[in-house]
Design a protein around this motif. Sequence first.
Motif, PDB file in Angstrom:
ATOM      1  N   LYS A   1       0.841  -1.204   0.000  1.00  0.00           N
ATOM      2  CA  LYS A   1       0.000   0.000   0.000  1.00  0.00           C
ATOM      3  C   LYS A   1       0.875   1.253   0.000  1.00  0.00           C
ATOM      4  CE  LYS A   1      -3.653  -2.111   2.737  1.00  0.00           C
ATOM      5  NZ  LYS A   1      -4.273  -2.129   4.070  1.00  0.00           N
TER       6      LYS A   1
ATOM      7  N   GLU B   1       4.000   1.535  -0.993  1.00  0.00           N
ATOM      8  CA  GLU B   1       4.721   1.637  -2.268  1.00  0.00           C
ATOM      9  C   GLU B   1       3.808   2.230  -3.341  1.00  0.00           C
ATOM     10  OE1 GLU B   1       8.132   1.209  -4.674  1.00  0.00           O
ATOM     11  OE2 GLU B   1       7.958   0.797  -2.543  1.00  0.00           O
ATOM     12  N   GLN B   2       2.582   1.750  -3.393  1.00  0.00           N
ATOM     13  CA  GLN B   2       1.628   2.269  -4.375  1.00  0.00           C
ATOM     14  C   GLN B   2       1.311   3.732  -4.090  1.00  0.00           C
ATOM     15  OE1 GLN B   2       0.471   0.546  -7.187  1.00  0.00           O
ATOM     16  NE2 GLN B   2      -0.017   2.675  -7.664  1.00  0.00           N
TER      17      GLN B   2
ATOM     18  N   GLU C   1       4.182   5.901  -5.289  1.00  0.00           N
ATOM     19  CA  GLU C   1       4.176   6.012  -6.751  1.00  0.00           C
ATOM     20  C   GLU C   1       3.052   6.928  -7.220  1.00  0.00           C
ATOM     21  OE1 GLU C   1       4.355   2.221  -8.736  1.00  0.00           O
ATOM     22  OE2 GLU C   1       6.051   1.565  -7.503  1.00  0.00           O
ATOM     23  N   ASP C   2       1.891   6.818  -6.602  1.00  0.00           N
ATOM     24  CA  ASP C   2       0.762   7.681  -6.964  1.00  0.00           C
ATOM     25  C   ASP C   2       1.082   9.149  -6.682  1.00  0.00           C
ATOM     26  OD1 ASP C   2      -0.637   5.414  -7.706  1.00  0.00           O
ATOM     27  OD2 ASP C   2      -1.944   5.414  -5.927  1.00  0.00           O
TER      28      ASP C   2
ATOM     29  N   SER D   1       4.651   5.526   3.789  1.00  0.00           N
ATOM     30  CA  SER D   1       4.529   6.117   2.454  1.00  0.00           C
ATOM     31  C   SER D   1       5.591   7.180   2.225  1.00  0.00           C
ATOM     32  CB  SER D   1       3.135   6.726   2.270  1.00  0.00           C
ATOM     33  OG  SER D   1       2.151   5.733   2.336  1.00  0.00           O
TER      34      SER D   1
END
Length: 140
Positions: free
Chosen positions: A26, A28-29, A32-33, A63
Amino acid sequence: AEKLASLHRGNIGRMLSDGENGRAAKAEQMAEDIANALVSGTEHDLLAATAPLIKDKPLFPESMERLQLLLRDTCLLKSNVNVQVPAREVCDKLRRKLSLKALMALCEMTAKYTEYWRRNANMALLVTALCAEMKETAGK
């Protein structure tokens, strides 16, 4: 196993402690987002990308750490260091759009806002201020 190793950058202890909750994936995503919204989106896109952090307070520091690693990898690429990076596509976008000075400032910013998080800052204000400062630093 390779995906887990990539998510945790080879740290076996983190792979084991992440367990079934998938917080690393979560985070990592999320990183990136945020990076994609920073270079390709509007202020609204950046706010939308960071909005889940307001409700999921424990996800914030992970994050920010992931975003800092993305920015660090991008600094290396921008400095013509030949390294393997897990999120090459995102790093290439950042490298093309941002100066080395901006990338380094954004790296420092992730640590600064993580410290604010540790001091129990209001999450809505924290995330909004982060977005505003990131956009200003990125020159967008």
